[in-house]
Motif scaffolding. Sequence first.
Motif, mmCIF file in Angstrom:
data_model
loop_
_atom_site.group_PDB
_atom_site.id
_atom_site.type_symbol
_atom_site.label_atom_id
_atom_site.label_comp_id
_atom_site.label_asym_id
_atom_site.label_seq_id
_atom_site.Cartn_x
_atom_site.Cartn_y
_atom_site.Cartn_z
ATOM 1 N N MET A 1 0.839 -1.204 0.078
ATOM 2 C CA MET A 1 0.085 0.092 -0.073
ATOM 3 C C MET A 1 1.137 1.233 0.093
ATOM 4 N N VAL A 2 2.096 1.140 0.654
ATOM 5 C CA VAL A 2 3.022 2.560 0.613
ATOM 6 C C VAL A 2 3.300 2.692 -0.917
ATOM 7 N N THR A 3 3.713 1.528 -1.672
ATOM 8 C CA THR A 3 4.146 1.699 -3.223
ATOM 9 C C THR A 3 2.743 2.150 -4.015
ATOM 10 N N ALA A 4 1.616 1.833 -3.656
ATOM 11 C CA ALA A 4 0.420 2.268 -4.269
ATOM 12 C C ALA A 4 0.169 3.764 -4.129
ATOM 13 N N GLU A 5 0.493 4.392 -2.918
ATOM 14 C CA GLU A 5 0.413 5.449 -2.321
ATOM 15 C C GLU A 5 1.361 6.361 -3.311
ATOM 16 N N ALA B 1 -7.602 -6.643 1.576
ATOM 17 C CA ALA B 1 -8.407 -5.360 1.980
ATOM 18 C C ALA B 1 -7.849 -4.240 1.329
ATOM 19 N N GLY B 2 -6.706 -4.020 1.390
ATOM 20 C CA GLY B 2 -6.082 -2.863 0.892
ATOM 21 C C GLY B 2 -6.093 -2.909 -0.656
ATOM 22 N N SER B 3 -6.400 -4.015 -1.229
ATOM 23 C CA SER B 3 -6.421 -4.030 -2.973
ATOM 24 C C SER B 3 -7.939 -3.539 -3.274
ATOM 25 N N PHE B 4 -8.912 -3.862 -2.481
ATOM 26 C CA PHE B 4 -10.167 -3.509 -2.471
ATOM 27 C C PHE B 4 -10.270 -1.769 -2.177
ATOM 28 N N GLU B 5 -9.612 -1.565 -1.447
ATOM 29 C CA GLU B 5 -9.662 -0.106 -0.919
ATOM 30 C C GLU B 5 -9.158 1.001 -2.150
#
Length: 284
Positions: free
Chosen positions: A232-236, A258-262
């Motif tokens: 999620m850090v990479t996604a941000e 859960a982070g993927s669906f967020e």
Amino acid sequence: MQREFLLWLMLLPVSLMQRHKIWQWAVAHQRFSCRLAFLGECSFTLEMRYKLQQWYTHSNWVEQLGLLRFKPYLTILDPSYPQQLKNIAQPPLVLFYNGDLNLIETKTVAIVGSRHIKDATRAILKAWIPELVRQGFTVISGNAAGVDSVTHRLVLGQRGHTIAVVGTGLECCYPKEHRALQNRISEVGLVLSEYLPWVGPKKWHFPERNRIIVGLTQDIFICQAAKKSGTMVTAEIALDENRNIWVIPGDVLDAAYAGSFELVQEGAQILTSVTDFTEVNQRQ
């Protein structure tokens, strides 16, 4: 002279942000001197000046700089430095490398995800990566446990091209059991690091490393991201840098996704087939 100055900057005992501030000062004043007087002029606090004075006087930086001159490296001043990497916030001033540097000029996609890879994620990667290789993509990841190492191995198994951006110096490896994999990528692909060759892993290296993965491509596949995770850090970072995020879905009842669906709820593109990505890429 400026390339050697950049190598010298990499030796300074400062943070990533501090190193960039020193570089910006040097560029603004056109001063590229590997001398104590320079550090006194451009360092910003008395505490920092004292710290750098002690380093300059008591460390073996002259010997280390001599060693770095003979290592393969790319600087932000070099014509082959990727423009999209140069455009990110705090791009790496120097990248040390082993392998084929020409791969940074090829068509790329990054794949990142959990260190605790699930069978379903592994199966998707096993099914999709051959098509990415067939389409001529160089696949970027971080040689970490889980999704990263599975990705590299699958690409190599298809005789494709892969780039590993690592969170240690190139003479080290984390995790240690990935040494053979890192060596193999060095032989037939490319391994990159912004850290001095002899530096081992530090916890802050990995989020710093993630910005380079993002910077080397326009497209990032997110696999199996928990809400609070390095993925999620990479996604941000990717969102901040206006990259295309492609989410590989999973079980909606499993916290590992859960982070993927967020990310999907926030507008990331969902992948139900690798052709969802390759067909869009062909049209661009």
